[in-house]
Design a protein around this motif. Structure first.
Motif, PDB file in Angstrom:
ATOM      1  N   GLY A  16     -14.107   1.026  21.055  1.00 31.38           N
ATOM      2  CA  GLY A  16     -14.712   1.034  19.619  1.00 31.38           C
ATOM      3  C   GLY A  16     -13.806   0.366  18.606  1.00 31.38           C
ATOM      4  N   SER A  17     -14.077   0.365  17.281  1.00 31.57           N
ATOM      5  CA  SER A  17     -13.372  -0.456  16.569  1.00 31.57           C
ATOM      6  C   SER A  17     -12.879   0.328  15.227  1.00 31.57           C
ATOM      7  N   LEU A  18     -11.602  -0.006  14.919  1.00 30.05           N
ATOM      8  CA  LEU A  18     -10.908   0.398  13.562  1.00 30.05           C
ATOM      9  C   LEU A  18     -10.627  -0.637  12.743  1.00 30.05           C
ATOM     10  N   ARG A  19     -10.370  -0.337  11.224  1.00 31.78           N
ATOM     11  CA  ARG A  19      -9.971  -1.539  10.283  1.00 31.78           C
ATOM     12  C   ARG A  19      -8.794  -0.867   9.435  1.00 31.78           C
ATOM     13  N   LEU A  20      -7.877  -1.503   9.628  1.00 29.27           N
ATOM     14  CA  LEU A  20      -6.503  -0.975   9.034  1.00 29.27           C
ATOM     15  C   LEU A  20      -6.393  -1.961   7.651  1.00 29.27           C
ATOM     16  N   SER A  21      -6.017  -1.253   6.613  1.00 26.26           N
ATOM     17  CA  SER A  21      -5.575  -2.041   5.389  1.00 26.26           C
ATOM     18  C   SER A  21      -4.492  -1.597   4.805  1.00 26.26           C
ATOM     19  N   CYS A  22      -3.815  -2.603   3.950  1.00 26.93           N
ATOM     20  CA  CYS A  22      -2.552  -2.523   3.495  1.00 26.93           C
ATOM     21  C   CYS A  22      -2.498  -3.160   2.250  1.00 26.93           C
ATOM     22  N   VAL A  23      -1.934  -2.364   1.150  1.00 24.88           N
ATOM     23  CA  VAL A  23      -1.803  -3.090  -0.056  1.00 24.88           C
ATOM     24  C   VAL A  23      -0.624  -2.925  -0.777  1.00 24.88           C
ATOM     25  N   ALA A  24      -0.047  -4.140  -1.137  1.00 28.57           N
ATOM     26  CA  ALA A  24       1.314  -4.057  -1.565  1.00 28.57           C
ATOM     27  C   ALA A  24       1.219  -3.972  -3.122  1.00 28.57           C
ATOM     28  N   SER A  25       2.476  -3.477  -3.603  1.00 27.50           N
ATOM     29  CA  SER A  25       2.600  -3.339  -5.210  1.00 27.50           C
ATOM     30  C   SER A  25       4.038  -3.400  -5.362  1.00 27.50           C
ATOM     31  N   GLY A  26       4.207  -3.504  -6.447  1.00 27.56           N
ATOM     32  CA  GLY A  26       5.676  -3.822  -6.925  1.00 27.56           C
ATOM     33  C   GLY A  26       5.781  -5.080  -7.220  1.00 27.56           C
ATOM     34  N   ARG A  27       7.068  -5.770  -6.444  1.00 29.78           N
ATOM     35  CA  ARG A  27       7.311  -7.346  -6.736  1.00 29.78           C
ATOM     36  C   ARG A  27       6.643  -7.965  -5.729  1.00 29.78           C
ATOM     37  N   SER A  28       5.103  -7.884  -5.658  1.00 29.14           N
ATOM     38  CA  SER A  28       4.557  -8.520  -4.736  1.00 29.14           C
ATOM     39  C   SER A  28       4.399 -10.007  -4.856  1.00 29.14           C
ATOM     40  N   LEU A  29       4.487 -10.769  -5.949  1.00 31.90           N
ATOM     41  CA  LEU A  29       4.775 -12.033  -6.122  1.00 31.90           C
ATOM     42  C   LEU A  29       5.809 -12.734  -5.155  1.00 31.90           C
ATOM     43  N   LEU A  30       6.803 -11.646  -4.746  1.00 38.02           N
ATOM     44  CA  LEU A  30       7.889 -12.175  -3.947  1.00 38.02           C
ATOM     45  C   LEU A  30       7.409 -12.408  -2.312  1.00 38.02           C
ATOM     46  N   ILE A  31       6.306 -11.879  -2.095  1.00 38.71           N
ATOM     47  CA  ILE A  31       5.850 -11.935  -0.753  1.00 38.71           C
ATOM     48  C   ILE A  31       5.449 -13.230  -0.417  1.00 38.71           C
ATOM     49  N   ASN A  32       6.021 -13.355   0.993  1.00 39.84           N
ATOM     50  CA  ASN A  32       5.781 -14.813   1.711  1.00 39.84           C
ATOM     51  C   ASN A  32       4.627 -14.421   2.888  1.00 39.84           C
ATOM     52  N   ALA A  33       5.251 -13.680   3.977  1.00 39.50           N
ATOM     53  CA  ALA A  33       4.344 -13.206   5.037  1.00 39.50           C
ATOM     54  C   ALA A  33       3.815 -11.803   4.952  1.00 39.50           C
ATOM     55  N   MET A  34       2.594 -11.463   5.438  1.00 37.93           N
ATOM     56  CA  MET A  34       2.199 -10.014   5.410  1.00 37.93           C
ATOM     57  C   MET A  34       1.475  -9.890   6.798  1.00 37.93           C
ATOM     58  N   GLY A  35       1.502  -8.700   7.256  1.00 38.41           N
ATOM     59  CA  GLY A  35       0.939  -8.646   8.841  1.00 38.41           C
ATOM     60  C   GLY A  35       1.311  -7.165   9.215  1.00 38.41           C
ATOM     61  N   TRP A  36       0.994  -7.158  10.592  1.00 38.62           N
ATOM     62  CA  TRP A  36       1.111  -5.629  11.323  1.00 38.62           C
ATOM     63  C   TRP A  36       2.105  -5.630  12.413  1.00 38.62           C
ATOM     64  N   TYR A  37       2.705  -4.952  12.660  1.00 40.91           N
ATOM     65  CA  TYR A  37       3.470  -4.444  13.764  1.00 40.91           C
ATOM     66  C   TYR A  37       3.023  -3.092  14.481  1.00 40.91           C
ATOM     67  N   GLY A  42       8.055   5.608  23.251  1.00 38.09           N
ATOM     68  CA  GLY A  42       8.995   4.692  24.198  1.00 38.09           C
ATOM     69  C   GLY A  42       9.098   3.484  24.315  1.00 38.09           C
ATOM     70  N   LYS A  43       8.481   2.906  23.162  1.00 40.65           N
ATOM     71  CA  LYS A  43       8.594   1.392  23.275  1.00 40.65           C
ATOM     72  C   LYS A  43       9.045   0.862  21.988  1.00 40.65           C
ATOM     73  N   GLN A  44       9.468  -0.507  22.026  1.00 43.28           N
ATOM     74  CA  GLN A  44       9.875  -1.090  20.810  1.00 43.28           C
ATOM     75  C   GLN A  44       8.832  -1.601  19.880  1.00 43.28           C
ATOM     76  N   ARG A  45       9.195  -1.601  18.895  1.00 38.82           N
ATOM     77  CA  ARG A  45       7.979  -2.186  17.713  1.00 38.82           C
ATOM     78  C   ARG A  45       7.757  -3.585  18.100  1.00 38.82           C
ATOM     79  N   GLU A  46       6.533  -3.926  18.162  1.00 35.73           N
ATOM     80  CA  GLU A  46       6.075  -5.249  18.471  1.00 35.73           C
ATOM     81  C   GLU A  46       5.321  -5.795  17.496  1.00 35.73           C
ATOM     82  N   LEU A  47       5.137  -7.214  17.154  1.00 38.26           N
ATOM     83  CA  LEU A  47       4.264  -7.805  16.568  1.00 38.26           C
ATOM     84  C   LEU A  47       3.007  -7.619  16.873  1.00 38.26           C
ATOM     85  N   VAL A  48       1.944  -7.350  16.173  1.00 41.21           N
ATOM     86  CA  VAL A  48       0.533  -7.501  16.417  1.00 41.21           C
ATOM     87  C   VAL A  48      -0.048  -9.012  15.802  1.00 41.21           C
TER      88      VAL A  48
END
Length: 116
Positions: A16-37, A42-48
């Motif tokens: 199947g499929s899912l769609r994740l969304s993320c909205v930034a607020s506040g001092r968002s002009l400071l943001i360079n990169a955005m993404g998902w981990y 029982g596992k470490q956080r990893e980059l997606v």
């Protein structure tokens, strides 16, 4: 400060499929990169997937060809489209934002469960 709010997690059967969304607020002009981990039990956080401003997108080998990341900088939004989901994709998915001054911000996390 930057605040990140995620939506779109849930439970789905394998394939199947899912769609994740993320909205930034506040001092968002400071943001360079955005993404998902993600972090499975029982596992470490990893980059997606990650999109820096004006740079090349990074996607984990484990999800290449199945997941797509997109970003709308004008709306301070990053989207993760997840197709052909597998049970091993089960994890808590976290939205990430990194600023030009190398500060890091995280969303609260959204659970994705893929059943076989």
């Amino acid at each position: 400060q930057v605040q990140l709010v995620e939506s779109g997690g849930g439970s789905v059967q394998a394939g199947g499929s899912l769609r994740l969304s993320c909205v930034a607020s506040g001092r968002s002009l400071l943001i360079n990169a955005m993404g998902w981990y993600r972090q499975a039990p029982g596992k470490q956080r990893e980059l997606v997937a990650l999109i820096p401003s004006g740079g090349d997108t990074s996607i984990a080998d484990s999800v290449k060809g199945r997941f797509t990341i997109s970003r709308d900088s004008a709306k301070n939004t990053v989207i993760l489209q997840m197709n052909s989901l597998k049970p091993e994709d089960t994890a808590v998915y976290y939205c990430y934002a990194g600023t030009w001054s190398r500060n890091v911000y995280w969303g609260q996390g959204t659970q994705v469960i893929v059943s076989s």
